[in-house]
Design a protein around this motif. Structure first.
Motif, PDB file in Angstrom:
ATOM      1  N   GLU A 256     -24.188   0.839   8.209  1.00 64.76           N
ATOM      2  CA  GLU A 256     -25.518  -0.084   7.785  1.00 64.76           C
ATOM      3  C   GLU A 256     -25.327  -0.889   6.606  1.00 64.76           C
ATOM      4  N   ARG A 257     -24.782  -0.247   5.659  1.00 65.82           N
ATOM      5  CA  ARG A 257     -24.857  -0.908   4.205  1.00 65.82           C
ATOM      6  C   ARG A 257     -23.944  -1.885   4.260  1.00 65.82           C
ATOM      7  N   ALA A 258     -22.549  -1.659   4.755  1.00 62.57           N
ATOM      8  CA  ALA A 258     -21.679  -2.948   4.785  1.00 62.57           C
ATOM      9  C   ALA A 258     -22.285  -3.947   5.590  1.00 62.57           C
ATOM     10  N   TYR A 259     -22.896  -3.694   6.537  1.00 64.72           N
ATOM     11  CA  TYR A 259     -23.593  -4.824   7.667  1.00 64.72           C
ATOM     12  C   TYR A 259     -24.577  -5.239   7.028  1.00 64.72           C
ATOM     13  N   ALA A 260     -25.467  -4.773   6.162  1.00 65.20           N
ATOM     14  CA  ALA A 260     -26.518  -5.312   5.352  1.00 65.20           C
ATOM     15  C   ALA A 260     -26.090  -6.167   4.214  1.00 65.20           C
ATOM     16  N   LEU A 261     -24.692  -5.905   3.974  1.00 59.94           N
ATOM     17  CA  LEU A 261     -24.307  -6.668   2.569  1.00 59.94           C
ATOM     18  C   LEU A 261     -23.712  -8.035   3.340  1.00 59.94           C
ATOM     19  N   GLN A 262     -22.944  -7.671   4.413  1.00 59.74           N
ATOM     20  CA  GLN A 262     -22.567  -8.877   5.148  1.00 59.74           C
ATOM     21  C   GLN A 262     -23.409  -9.994   5.612  1.00 59.74           C
ATOM     22  N   LYS A 263     -24.533  -9.286   6.255  1.00 59.46           N
ATOM     23  CA  LYS A 263     -25.495 -10.196   7.179  1.00 59.46           C
ATOM     24  C   LYS A 263     -27.022 -10.491   6.381  1.00 59.46           C
ATOM     25  N   HIS A 264     -27.014  -9.835   5.442  1.00 57.10           N
ATOM     26  CA  HIS A 264     -28.332  -9.837   4.468  1.00 57.10           C
ATOM     27  C   HIS A 264     -29.313  -9.080   5.558  1.00 57.10           C
ATOM     28  N   THR A 353     -16.329  -7.625  -5.677  1.00 59.71           N
ATOM     29  CA  THR A 353     -16.856  -9.106  -5.710  1.00 59.71           C
ATOM     30  C   THR A 353     -18.017  -9.524  -5.271  1.00 59.71           C
ATOM     31  N   LEU A 354     -18.768  -8.700  -4.239  1.00 58.96           N
ATOM     32  CA  LEU A 354     -20.339  -8.989  -4.149  1.00 58.96           C
ATOM     33  C   LEU A 354     -21.181  -8.683  -5.242  1.00 58.96           C
ATOM     34  N   TRP A 356     -20.152  -9.047  -8.553  1.00 64.13           N
ATOM     35  CA  TRP A 356     -19.947 -10.190  -9.121  1.00 64.13           C
ATOM     36  C   TRP A 356     -20.919 -11.426  -8.768  1.00 64.13           C
ATOM     37  N   GLN A 357     -20.633 -11.823  -7.514  1.00 65.30           N
ATOM     38  CA  GLN A 357     -21.601 -12.815  -7.026  1.00 65.30           C
ATOM     39  C   GLN A 357     -23.122 -12.523  -7.173  1.00 65.30           C
ATOM     40  N   LEU A 358     -23.510 -11.458  -7.314  1.00 63.25           N
ATOM     41  CA  LEU A 358     -24.869 -11.120  -7.749  1.00 63.25           C
ATOM     42  C   LEU A 358     -25.349 -11.590  -9.268  1.00 63.25           C
ATOM     43  N   SER A 359     -24.090 -11.026 -10.117  1.00 63.07           N
ATOM     44  CA  SER A 359     -24.387 -11.150 -11.159  1.00 63.07           C
ATOM     45  C   SER A 359     -24.314 -12.922 -11.689  1.00 63.07           C
ATOM     46  N   ILE A 360     -23.629 -13.794 -11.155  1.00 65.12           N
ATOM     47  CA  ILE A 360     -23.761 -14.912 -11.684  1.00 65.12           C
ATOM     48  C   ILE A 360     -24.732 -15.713 -10.899  1.00 65.12           C
ATOM     49  N   ALA A 361     -25.240 -15.185  -9.871  1.00 67.35           N
ATOM     50  CA  ALA A 361     -26.534 -15.847  -9.214  1.00 67.35           C
ATOM     51  C   ALA A 361     -27.599 -15.689 -10.175  1.00 67.35           C
ATOM     52  N   ASN A 362     -27.692 -14.408 -10.843  1.00 69.61           N
ATOM     53  CA  ASN A 362     -28.838 -14.168 -11.816  1.00 69.61           C
ATOM     54  C   ASN A 362     -28.562 -14.693 -13.275  1.00 69.61           C
ATOM     55  N   GLY A 363     -27.425 -15.299 -13.535  1.00 76.93           N
ATOM     56  CA  GLY A 363     -27.305 -15.991 -14.813  1.00 76.93           C
ATOM     57  C   GLY A 363     -26.562 -15.146 -15.776  1.00 76.93           C
ATOM     58  N   PHE A 364     -25.910 -13.845 -15.544  1.00 80.16           N
ATOM     59  CA  PHE A 364     -25.695 -12.868 -16.398  1.00 80.16           C
ATOM     60  C   PHE A 364     -24.270 -12.836 -16.863  1.00 80.16           C
ATOM     61  N   LEU A 365     -23.491 -13.822 -16.674  1.00 80.64           N
ATOM     62  CA  LEU A 365     -22.120 -14.048 -17.188  1.00 80.64           C
ATOM     63  C   LEU A 365     -21.769 -14.952 -18.007  1.00 80.64           C
ATOM     64  N   SER A 366     -20.843 -14.563 -19.140  1.00 81.10           N
ATOM     65  CA  SER A 366     -20.413 -15.061 -20.117  1.00 81.10           C
ATOM     66  C   SER A 366     -18.964 -15.346 -20.307  1.00 81.10           C
ATOM     67  N   SER A 367     -18.529 -16.473 -20.866  1.00 86.19           N
ATOM     68  CA  SER A 367     -17.026 -16.511 -21.072  1.00 86.19           C
ATOM     69  C   SER A 367     -16.535 -15.444 -22.248  1.00 86.19           C
ATOM     70  N   LYS A 408     -13.432  -8.967   4.915  1.00 91.39           N
ATOM     71  CA  LYS A 408     -13.375  -8.706   3.331  1.00 91.39           C
ATOM     72  C   LYS A 408     -12.577  -9.231   2.427  1.00 91.39           C
ATOM     73  N   LEU A 409     -11.148  -9.733   3.090  1.00 92.79           N
ATOM     74  CA  LEU A 409     -10.003 -10.150   2.418  1.00 92.79           C
ATOM     75  C   LEU A 409     -10.546 -11.832   2.333  1.00 92.79           C
ATOM     76  N   PHE A 410     -10.986 -12.155   3.374  1.00 92.09           N
ATOM     77  CA  PHE A 410     -11.448 -13.727   3.456  1.00 92.09           C
ATOM     78  C   PHE A 410     -12.470 -13.818   2.480  1.00 92.09           C
ATOM     79  N   ASP A 411     -13.527 -12.991   2.340  1.00 89.88           N
ATOM     80  CA  ASP A 411     -14.581 -13.333   1.307  1.00 89.88           C
ATOM     81  C   ASP A 411     -14.079 -13.278  -0.250  1.00 89.88           C
ATOM     82  N   VAL A 412     -13.103 -12.260  -0.447  1.00 87.95           N
ATOM     83  CA  VAL A 412     -12.417 -12.281  -1.899  1.00 87.95           C
ATOM     84  C   VAL A 412     -11.681 -13.465  -2.015  1.00 87.95           C
ATOM     85  N   ALA A 413     -11.010 -13.993  -0.903  1.00 85.43           N
ATOM     86  CA  ALA A 413     -10.419 -15.297  -1.147  1.00 85.43           C
ATOM     87  C   ALA A 413     -11.296 -16.548  -1.381  1.00 85.43           C
TER      88      ALA A 413
END
Length: 521
Positions: A256-264, A353-354, A356-367, A408-413
């Protein structure tokens, strides 16, 4: 025929018209009503509209006729509508699918025992619940890619062929149809719940995600009806049934958690019971299964709410801590089967990867962040780790996990492609003394390695390479010249076709377009 005691029939009495007291009377014959004399005489009341009364009588009789039809179909075991198809399930096919399940799938789905399956097969003749379980199990195994069945029962395929989605689809539809012939919802069993899970897995393999979501929610609802989320449920059952039920709950929890992440999607199950007990002396140790549970356990309602954008209280500390948990979730050496290890290592990098995606979506990343997981280049590190671990696994150990692992490989790529389009394409830190142009640590080479892996896995070349081709053309066209020639030719050849849709929007995962406004220098 006349009525002995002359009186108006029920309809004429209700309509307040003269009745000739026959059966049927003239008025009912002309109005197309049933002529009955069942009503008990009542006191006279105010007159109403005769047309309205006729409409009410017709409606009442229509409802009565419908109820009669429903009662006729309410005993499905005797109805040919739900009769089992003959010659669809052969002994040879059942044995082939069962052997493949325990050889390849049991370590990640430890919810059946071989003796229990054999007993269920014997009960198929008189139990629809047993029949649907075995039918859905065979459907699931036939739809899984990369598994060879030594049977002559496949459709349009020679003996010893790989699995056959055409026959798998027929068996899935058979299980769904026959299942409608008994009230499995009101009186569920653990086999009922497993059947729903196998139907979900079959739909997932066929890319039927609406049907898959329905059957997954059905499985979790049946699990809750059976009380699997309550620890006290396990106190009064025999140890074998208790163990099987506990494993099923945690399998549904992870799925359920894997599918919740895949399909929101939202969650229904919570980590409310104890984990299964691991027997270190048992050849069927649950170590790998419990590792998988621990990987997904931190992804609770809070994270899923943030992921689905139903919550906004996200913090960089929470996401950085989650990245640390994922990094430490698996030991350096896994005491598991090779197929379990392939699933665990791939899932770990995908989850990183997921986050990290949430981190950048919320503007938390820095070089300049000291925490590499909170930098723009972190997906390159993830790709490097993923390429390193997957290079150790055989092709079959990865293919048995079906389309889910390829996605999953596809999403990382895809995430790596987005990063490469926005950051300088320099070599990642490495101790290698080889020239930079040939270093395996270069993002271009990491991407080529991931694409090569996806293209070699059954189902990857036809469904996912065309999607990646479109993404590269739209995002990073210059990288095409840097890919190996054979891979570039394969991608160009499949760029406009294949069984998958050639649009990025059709991808099961697509990195959100949140790059604007951030400097990644």
């Amino acid at each position: 025929m006349s009525i002995p005691a002359k009186r108006a029939c029920d309809a004429c009495h209700r309509r307040k018209v003269r009745c000739n007291s026959r059966q049927p009377c003239v008025n009912c014959s002309q109005a197309g009503l049933s002529c009955t004399y069942d009503a008990i005489p009542q006191k006279k009341g105010p007159k109403g509209s005769r047309a309205k009364v006729i409409s009410e009588l017709r409606e009442t009789q229509k409802l009565s006729d419908l109820a009669h039809e429903v009662r006729n179909y309410a005993s499905p075991p005797r109805s040919p509508t739900y009769a089992r198809a003959t010659n669809l399930l052969t002994k040879e096919l059942i044995e082939g699918c069962t052997d493949c399940f325990f050889l390849h799938m049991y370590p990640t789905m430890p919810i059946l025992y071989r003796e229990q399956v054999q007993q269920t097969v014997l009960e198929m003749g008189h139990s629809m619940d047993a029949y649907c379980l075995i039918t859905s199990l065979c459907a699931f195994m036939l739809i899984q890619p990369g598994i060879t069945l030594k049977t002559s029962s496949l459709i349009d395929a020679p003996n010893g062929s790989i699995t056959n989605p055409k026959l798998g689809t027929l068996l899935m539809e058979e299980a769904v149809r026959v299942r409608k012939g008994y009230d499995y919802i009101e009186n569920p069993t653990i086999n009922t719940c497993i059947t729903s899970f196998f139907l979900f897995a079959s739909c997932f393999g066929l890319n039927k995600h609406n049907s898959g979501w329905f059957h997954l929610r059905e499985a979790t609802a049946l699990a809750q009806i059976l009380g699997m989320q309550d620890e006290s449920t396990y106190a009064y059952e025999n140890s074998i049934e208790t163990s099987r039920k506990r494993r099923l709950f945690w399998l549904l929890f992870v799925t359920e958690r894997a599918y919740a992440l895949q399909k929101h999607r939202p969650l229904t199950l919570q980590a409310a019971i104890d984990l299964p007990t691991v027997d270190p002396n048992s050849p069927g140790s649950l170590t790998g299964f419990i590792h998988m549970v621990n990987l997904y356990r931190p992804f609770d309602d809070t994270f899923i709410g943030l992921w689905n954008k139903s919550r906004t209280d996200c913090s960089p500390f929470t996401l950085a801590r989650l990245q640390q948990q994922l990094t430490e979730a698996l030991p350096p050496v896994l005491n598991t089967t090779e197929s379990q290890a392939a699933d665990l290592r791939t899932s770990q990098q995908w989850l990183r990867t997921l986050v990290w995606q949430l981190s950048i979506a919320n503007g938390f990343l820095s070089s300049t962040s000291p925490d590499t997981s909170m930098t723009f280049r972190f997906p390159i590190e993830i790709a490097k780790d993923l390429v390193a671990v997957t290079s150790q696994f055989s092709k079959q150990s990865m293919e048995v996990h079906g389309i889910g692992l390829i996605e999953k490989l596809f999403d990382v790529a895809c995430t790596l492609i987005d990063v490469m389009s926005c950051v300088p394409l320099t070599t990642t830190p490495t101790t290698s003394s080889s020239p930079r142009s040939s270093s395996p640590q270069r993002p271009q080479n990491l991407l080529a390695a991931l694409l090569t892996l996806i293209s070699t896995l059954r189902g990857g070349e036809s469904r996912y390479l065309p999607l990646i081709m479109v993404k590269i053309r739209d995002t990073l066209p210059s990288i095409l010249n840097a890919l190996p020639q054979d891979l570039a030719c394969k991608m160009v050849g499949g760029g406009g076709g294949g069984s998958g849709d050639s649009s990025v929007e059709s991808s099961p995962y697509s990195t959100p377009p949140f790059w604007g406004g951030y400097s990644m220098a």
